[in-house]
Design an enzyme around this catalytic site. Structure first.
Site, mmCIF file in Angstrom:
data_model
loop_
_atom_site.group_PDB
_atom_site.id
_atom_site.type_symbol
_atom_site.label_atom_id
_atom_site.label_comp_id
_atom_site.label_asym_id
_atom_site.label_seq_id
_atom_site.Cartn_x
_atom_site.Cartn_y
_atom_site.Cartn_z
ATOM 1 C CG PHE A 1 -1.918 1.177 1.109
ATOM 2 C CD1 PHE A 1 -3.083 1.059 0.361
ATOM 3 C CD2 PHE A 1 -1.645 2.398 1.719
ATOM 4 C CE1 PHE A 1 -3.959 2.135 0.229
ATOM 5 C CE2 PHE A 1 -2.523 3.470 1.594
ATOM 6 C CZ PHE A 1 -3.683 3.332 0.851
ATOM 7 C CE LYS B 1 -1.403 5.558 7.685
ATOM 8 N NZ LYS B 1 -0.991 5.088 6.365
ATOM 9 C CG ASP C 1 5.373 3.608 2.031
ATOM 10 O OD1 ASP C 1 5.342 4.224 3.114
ATOM 11 O OD2 ASP C 1 4.399 3.530 1.265
HETATM 12 C C1 LIG Z 1 -1.199 5.324 4.958
HETATM 13 C C2 LIG Z 1 -0.114 4.914 4.040
HETATM 14 C C3 LIG Z 1 0.161 5.623 2.855
HETATM 15 C C4 LIG Z 1 -0.703 6.759 2.390
HETATM 16 O O1 LIG Z 1 -0.656 7.857 3.251
HETATM 17 P P1 LIG Z 1 -1.733 9.025 3.085
HETATM 18 O O2 LIG Z 1 -1.270 10.045 4.089
HETATM 19 O O3 LIG Z 1 -3.074 8.443 3.401
HETATM 20 O O4 LIG Z 1 -1.648 9.513 1.691
HETATM 21 C C5 LIG Z 1 1.249 5.226 2.105
HETATM 22 N N1 LIG Z 1 2.015 4.192 2.465
HETATM 23 C C6 LIG Z 1 1.784 3.485 3.587
HETATM 24 C C7 LIG Z 1 2.697 2.359 3.953
HETATM 25 C C8 LIG Z 1 0.706 3.812 4.408
HETATM 26 O O5 LIG Z 1 0.452 3.089 5.502
#
Ligand SMILES: *Cc1c(COP(=O)(O)O)cnc(C)c1O
Length: 427
Positions: A154, A274, A245
């Site tokens: 994700f 986050k 990420d």
């Molecule tokens: C939540 C998340 C995203 C996206 O972040 P947003 O602030 O909602 O755009 C990207 N990568 C990972 C691993 C995430 O958990």
């Protein structure tokens, strides 16, 4: 008396279960992009939140791994009010001292040399993708760069990041997607080697490999150490950039400051969002000097790195180290996993295993359990505990990093109560 009696006549029954919050009016005005639980949260303090009716919940969601210091932490409250009284926003046309201070903190506490600030995780990954593409064009002469990502990953909801996300359900109906992405199974080095060999057959095309150190949304699946070390070796051999990420796992959540520390590798680029702002919107792209190829005009964001968000994020970062939250995460995480493992042994017909690092943990349901993660989440909510699914079969627990030993035990007791109630229903 009669007029008083008239006043005392109860209002006609509200269409909502919750009389102080009008969910119908909400749904009339807000796009239906989220499947929402029938719960309106209006107040928070530490690891607790309250709904519009005054019911209290223990919050093991924390805005999905976002409220690093919980709710209304004094350090965050102070930073927000001080910054609001000083300076909120100016353009990146000028130097922003808070932005420099935050970049220094991040580069001094990680393997990175440089930072760029934006407003969300998706935006941070967009920036990382652009940086890797420019690096491929300018440093390696690759005209059509490909970025390899993992199945079940994700990376966000913008067009490029939803393309990077290896889950067709998020991409459905949004074609045409962004070209230049290729997917491989996670934690499978042979598959990655084979993919690179095929893609680079005639001439090099693979610009970067983008992975989560632990797949969060994809089911709380930790990265394998040997796999990541193999990925790092492949990248070094071929000049491919490794992008991690860290949006969900960075900022101490795994029991190390950065997720990559669990794997014994360093990325060339990593992204944050986050937990970085403890609840205020901020994202960041971090990179080492050798791939710092952005020049003026290449990338920008109006709000990115403004005095307000950087002032607050810096307070969050300093709290993480000054309060030694990484140690708290390790200790609380161990106790939580131990309690969850006990639940697995009590209900072997439903649960398969517990997996995770630090304070990102998943209670994994068996595929033949006959109940789903949502059932557990709803049952927990009914007894006053908030947890969040990570896919249909995993219940994810991501409390604030300040969570206490007593709160971990309380969460385990509530979860046991919730699961017992499901067991009664199932009989
Ligand atoms: C939540 C998340 C995203 C996206 O972040 P947003 O602030 O909602 O755009 C990207 N990568 C990972 C691993 C995430 O958990």
């Amino acid at each position: 008396m009669s007029s008083l009696a008239t006043l005392a006549t109860p209002a006609p029954p509200s269409p909502n279960a919750n009389p102080s919050f009008d969910a119908v009016a909400f749904d009339d005005a807000v796009m239906a992009t989220y499947g929402r639980f029938p719960l309106a949260l209006v107040k928070g303090d530490g690891c607790r939140v309250w709904d519009a009716e005054g019911r209290e919940y223990l919050d093991f969601v924390a805005g999905i791994a976002t409220c690093t210091l919980g709710h209304s932490h004094p350090r965050v409250v102070t930073a927000i009010s001080q910054q609001a009284q000083t300076l909120q926003h100016v353009s990146n046309l000028y130097y922003i001292p808070n932005q420099g201070a935050l970049a220094q903190w991040l580069t001094q506490h990680s393997c990175a040399d440089k930072a760029f600030f934006c407003n969300s995780g998706a935006e941070a990954n967009e920036g990382a993708i652009k940086l890797a593409r420019k690096y491929a064009h300018t440093q390696r002469g690759i005209e059509q760069p490909v970025i390899i990502t993992a199945n079940a990953s994700f990376h966000g909801r913008t067009l490029a990041t939803v393309t990077a996300t290896g889950q067709p359900k998020y991409q459905k109906n949004f074609a045409p997607l962004v070209p230049g992405f290729h997917y491989v199974p996670y934690n499978d080095l042979a598959a990655l080697e084979a993919a690179i060999a095929t893609l680079d057959q005639d001439h090099p095309q693979v610009a970067a490999i983008l992975l989560e150190p632990l797949q969060g949304e994809g089911g709380v699946r930790p990265g394998d150490r040997a796999y990541f070390q193999g990925v790092r070796r492949l990248c070094d051999e071929k000049g491919i950039l490794l992008i991690l990420d860290e949006v969900q796992v960075g900022m101490g959540r795994t029991g190390h400051l950065w997720g990559y520390e669990n794997l014994g590798v360093e990325p060339d680029i990593f992204t944050l969002a986050k937990g970085l702002g403890g609840g205020i919107p901020i994202g960041a792209v971090l990179c080492k000097d050798h791939c710092n190829v952005f020049a003026p005009g290449d990338h920008a964001s109006t709000f990115g790195g403004n005095p307000f968000v950087c002032g607050v994020a810096l307070a969050v970062c300093e709290a993480v180290t000054q309060l030694d939250l990484v140690t708290n995460v390790q200790l609380r995480g161990e106790a939580l996993r131990e309690g969850l493992a006990h639940l697995v042994s009590q209900y072997p017909q439903w649960f398969e295993q517990v997996r995770g690092w630090g304070l990102i943990n998943g209670l994994v349901l068996r595929s033949d359990a006959g109940i789903t993660a949502i059932d557990v989440v709803k049952a927990a909510m009914a007894v006053g505990l908030l947890v969040v699914p990570a896919g249909p079969q995993v219940v994810r627990l991501v409390p604030p990093l300040i969570v206490s030993a007593a709160e971990v035990q309380r969460a385990l007791a509530l979860l046991a109560q919730a699961i017992a109630s499901l067991a009664v229903e199932a009989d």
